[in-house]
Motif scaffolding. Structure first.
Motif, PDB file in Angstrom:
ATOM      1  N   LEU A  87      41.685  84.322  40.719  1.00 13.17           N
ATOM      2  CA  LEU A  87      42.430  83.448  41.620  1.00 13.17           C
ATOM      3  C   LEU A  87      43.896  83.863  41.719  1.00 13.17           C
ATOM      4  N   LEU A  88      44.457  84.394  40.640  1.00 16.78           N
ATOM      5  CA  LEU A  88      45.826  84.905  40.712  1.00 16.78           C
ATOM      6  C   LEU A  88      45.897  86.106  41.659  1.00 16.78           C
ATOM      7  N   VAL A 148      52.234  83.499  43.268  1.00 17.38           N
ATOM      8  CA  VAL A 148      51.341  83.724  42.122  1.00 17.38           C
ATOM      9  C   VAL A 148      51.757  82.833  40.956  1.00 17.38           C
ATOM     10  N   LEU A 149      53.063  82.757  40.697  1.00 15.01           N
ATOM     11  CA  LEU A 149      53.557  81.895  39.627  1.00 15.01           C
ATOM     12  C   LEU A 149      53.218  80.435  39.911  1.00 15.01           C
ATOM     13  N   PHE A 150      53.296  80.039  41.160  1.00 19.85           N
ATOM     14  CA  PHE A 150      52.919  78.680  41.551  1.00 19.85           C
ATOM     15  C   PHE A 150      51.470  78.402  41.168  1.00 19.85           C
ATOM     16  N   THR A 151      50.584  79.338  41.476  1.00 14.13           N
ATOM     17  CA  THR A 151      49.166  79.170  41.164  1.00 14.13           C
ATOM     18  C   THR A 151      48.947  79.065  39.661  1.00 14.13           C
ATOM     19  N   ALA A 152      49.640  79.914  38.900  1.00  8.88           N
ATOM     20  CA  ALA A 152      49.514  79.859  37.446  1.00  8.88           C
ATOM     21  C   ALA A 152      50.033  78.536  36.892  1.00  8.88           C
ATOM     22  N   GLY A 153      51.165  78.057  37.418  1.00  9.37           N
ATOM     23  CA  GLY A 153      51.718  76.792  36.950  1.00  9.37           C
ATOM     24  C   GLY A 153      50.797  75.622  37.232  1.00  9.37           C
ATOM     25  N   VAL A 154      50.172  75.622  38.421  1.00 10.74           N
ATOM     26  CA  VAL A 154      49.212  74.564  38.750  1.00 10.74           C
ATOM     27  C   VAL A 154      48.045  74.595  37.774  1.00 10.74           C
ATOM     28  N   ALA A 157      59.692  79.192  47.937  1.00 11.76           N
ATOM     29  CA  ALA A 157      58.472  79.451  47.167  1.00 11.76           C
ATOM     30  C   ALA A 157      58.781  79.496  45.672  1.00 11.76           C
ATOM     31  N   LEU A 158      59.886  80.117  45.301  1.00 13.29           N
ATOM     32  CA  LEU A 158      60.252  80.176  43.882  1.00 13.29           C
ATOM     33  C   LEU A 158      60.525  78.784  43.345  1.00 13.29           C
ATOM     34  N   TRP A 159      61.192  77.986  44.145  1.00 11.60           N
ATOM     35  CA  TRP A 159      61.491  76.618  43.724  1.00 11.60           C
ATOM     36  C   TRP A 159      60.203  75.826  43.513  1.00 11.60           C
ATOM     37  N   ALA A 160      59.266  75.944  44.470  1.00  8.85           N
ATOM     38  CA  ALA A 160      57.981  75.251  44.344  1.00  8.85           C
ATOM     39  C   ALA A 160      57.224  75.724  43.115  1.00  8.85           C
ATOM     40  N   ALA A 161      57.398  77.001  42.729  1.00 10.61           N
ATOM     41  CA  ALA A 161      56.671  77.547  41.588  1.00 10.61           C
ATOM     42  C   ALA A 161      57.273  77.121  40.256  1.00 10.61           C
ATOM     43  N   LEU A 162      58.591  76.961  40.189  1.00 14.91           N
ATOM     44  CA  LEU A 162      59.237  76.647  38.917  1.00 14.91           C
ATOM     45  C   LEU A 162      58.955  75.217  38.460  1.00 14.91           C
ATOM     46  N   ILE A 163      58.767  74.306  39.401  1.00 19.85           N
ATOM     47  CA  ILE A 163      58.597  72.899  39.031  1.00 19.85           C
ATOM     48  C   ILE A 163      57.309  72.664  38.243  1.00 19.85           C
TER      49      ILE A 163
END
Length: 655
Positions: A4-5, A90-96, A138-144
């Protein structure tokens, strides 16, 4: 999970540079190109060619600093500029995934939640849209989600987990340094941290809360002062809560490339799944105690905060400025799907099919529909390639768009030639910090110094001339012979103005090389100038042709002008060719009158210098623009008539 990543990466990285940058992305490039001091301060310079105006960006510096590292090591191509956003998806997906697994372990979501939430995150249209944009969203959405996961890990046991706590403070700080709206999640995070610390081990939690509060206060104060000083948001309108909720729901479910008027049934389905997922976490007192309230609160409180703040000072523009909530919406949707799977698997796959169809529809829209496309700067640059020559001045309208024009337009040889003294110039329009009258006087002086005035215009940031007064002055005082529009959301166009009307009564004075070259007893070349400006490397040479007609034409005609070189008394070799209607059809032969001479400015492609004792010639043919039939030579002087009867040669002095 790894698969998925890869899906998330392919989802954004494929076609990453298929669309041109738009103006906002050029601001990211400007930030990334600045020295470290200006980058951190948020300085964006605007220049008109004489004056530099310092403005302060509304975003903090972290994402632009990362972009600066990329462009300094890999270049400033569109792909490189957007690559950080693709990685953020990708980081967003991992964080989720990490957050969803935490929910499953604490019985705040059913076991299938992580799989469904991660799958939705990997193909999320919101992250496709902003994962393919060189901006911080996108980076902001991923960091949260990552910050929230680290905070929950830090406070889940009887003792505060120091490594996770330090990681949370670091990631939360980076989130604030990426987008100031991260402050809307800072307060609930501090409340959770302090509540957990008071129940468990006080000193580490309270210390982290204090550090984060100090960081937030310092950065928040700086952001507030910058916004007040620049009167930011003065032109925003209050967005009502219903519009705000519908906009965010549509964005986080099917993305900005879905029309809410068509997507509302699927949006309602997403809303139902979000509510279902939220209800599971708070279904019991034990769920509340374990933190089931965190996801719903994290989604609701920032929305209410932005809405209530709007009554004091409206700040909301669109969903990208609350992109930090995308991860929470995806998590709750995945949790809702897991609950449906627990009820009925046939219903689950039906819903999954509907959601997949909606996501596919939105993704296809993103790539195929003009309404979701970006401004076509590439075609503007291709159009101007080979058209700007010595004797021209190029005006960027407005000056705030200078960086994106410089990025796409073929101006490197123009700057180089101007630096060497060629009669060329690139400026911004209107002049910065000057009254309109000063701009008008300056435009008049340009008309005295240059032969042609090119204006490239965008309405993306029109605030320097809201009424288009400078363009009105140009239309009133110069002759606009060309106005070419390119696909754009902001009136992207190229205009060509002549300061003087290129029509003379009788024969034009001071023709360098008078000739007589008449075709079909109708169209006549009476001379040309080919030594107007010194040649400049990489740029066309200015050629002037002087035309007449013997009587009023009833058709449109084109011509072929070539520069030829004879090789060792053998065959002629073509060095440069111009084939077109006079003025590329802007002043067609249909409108020419007898007794007048029409001066045409022609861009002759650059050629190598002539070799000693090597004869060169110009050749001319004229033909009907519709039938393509060539007109016979009917009269000639100072020219050599070719045996074909339709070509004339004009010998050039042998060096």
């Amino acid at each position: 999970m790894l698969g998925l990543l890869w899906v998330a990466f392919a989802h954004t990285a494929i076609g990453l540079d298929a669309k041109d940058l738009w103006w906002d992305e050029s601001l990211s490039l400007q930030r990334a190109e600045e020295d470290l001091g200006d980058l951190v301060r948020g300085v964006i310079w605007i220049s008109d060619g004489f004056t530099q105006l310092e403005t302060i960006d509304q975003h903090p510096f972290f994402s632009f600093w990362l972009q600066s590292l990329l462009i300094r090591s890999a270049g400033d191509s569109v792909y490189v500029l957007r690559y950080l956003s693709a990685l953020a998806a990708v980081l967003f997906t991992a964080g989720v995934y990490l957050w969803a697994r935490w929910l499953e372990r604490h019985d705040l979501a059913l076991p299938a939640t992580a799989w469904w939430a991660t799958a939705l995150a990997a193909v999320n249209p919101f992250l496709l849209w902003y994962g393919q944009e060189a901006r911080p969203y996108a980076l902001w959405a991923a960091l949260i989600p990552l910050a929230a996961y680290l905070l929950l890990r830090a406070t889940e046991n009887a003792r505060v987990q120091v490594p996770s706590l330090c990681g949370f403070v670091a990631v939360a700080t980076l989130a604030i340094l990426t987008h100031y709206y991260a402050f809307f999640l800072l307060l609930p995070s501090l409340v959770l941290l302090m509540w957990s610390s008071l129940r468990q081990r006080i000193r580490f939690g309270l210390l982290a809360a204090g550090v984060l509060a100090l960081i937030g206060a310092a950065l928040g104060g700086s952001a507030l002062w910058s916004a007040v000083r620049q009167q930011a948001g003065q032109n925003f309108a209050l967005v009502t809560l219903d519009i705000l909720l519908l906009d965010l729901l549509n964005a986080f479910s099917l993305g900005p490339s879905s029309d809410p008027a068509l997507a509302w049934p699927l949006n309602l389905l997403f809303a139902a799944l979000i509510l279902l997922g939220a209800r599971w976490g708070v279904r019991s007192r034990e769920g509340w105690r374990r933190g089931g309230w965190i996801l719903p609160a994290g989604l609701i409180l920032p929305i209410l905060g932005v809405h209530l703040l709007g009554y004091v000072q409206p700040l909301y523009m669109n969903s990208r400025h609350l992109g930090m909530l995308a991860g929470l919406a995806v998590l709750l949707t995945g949790a809702g799907l897991a609950i449906v799977a627990h009820w009925n698997r046939w219903l689950l796959w039906l819903l999954a099919l509907l959601l997949g169809a909606g996501i596919t529809w939105s993704t296809v829209n993103y790539y195929s529909l003009d309404r979701y496309a970006k401004d076509d700067y590439s075609h503007l640059g291709n159009y101007l390639e080979g058209r700007v020559m010595p004797g021209d001045v190029l005006l960027y309208y407005p000056p705030s768009s200078w960086r994106i024009f410089d990025y796409y337009l073929p101006v490197a040889p123009v700057y180089a030639a101007a630096a060497e003294g060629a009669r060329l110039g690139i400026y911004g329009l209107p002049l910065l910090n000057q009254p309109p009258e000063a701009t008008y006087r300056w435009l008049a002086s340009l008309g005295e110094h240059f032969d042609r005035v090119w204006v490239v215009k965008s309405r993306t940031h029109p605030y320097f001339d809201l009424e288009d007064a400078a363009e009105s002055w140009l239309r009133d005082h110069f002759l606009r012979v060309r106005d070419v529009e390119f696909f754009s959301q902001s009136m992207l166009r190229a205009q060509l103005y002549l300061p003087t009307i290129p029509v003379f009564e009788g024969t034009a004075p001071a023709i360098q090389t008078p000739v007589t070259a008449e075709f079909g007893g109708l169209l006549r070349l009476v001379g040309y100038d080919d030594a107007v400006e010194p040649a400049s490397a990489g740029l066309p040479t200015q050629l002037r042709l002087y035309w007449q007609v013997t009587h009023k034409p009833e058709r449109r005609y084109r011509y072929i002008w070539r520069l030829l070189e004879q090789q060792n008394s053998g065959p002629l070799r073509t060095l440069a060719t111009v084939e077109r209607e006079p003025y590329e059809g802007d002043i067609p032969t249909l409108y020419w009158d007898p007794g007048k001479t029409i001066l045409e400015y022609v861009e002759l492609p650059p050629v190598p210098p002539a070799s000693p004792h090597t004869p060169r010639f110009y050749s001319l043919q004229v033909y009907d623009a519709e039938t393509l039939e060539k007109l016979p030579v009917s009269a000639s002087a100072d020219a050599l008539r070719a045996p074909d009867g339709v070509t004339l040669f004009f010998p050039l002095p042998v060096p």
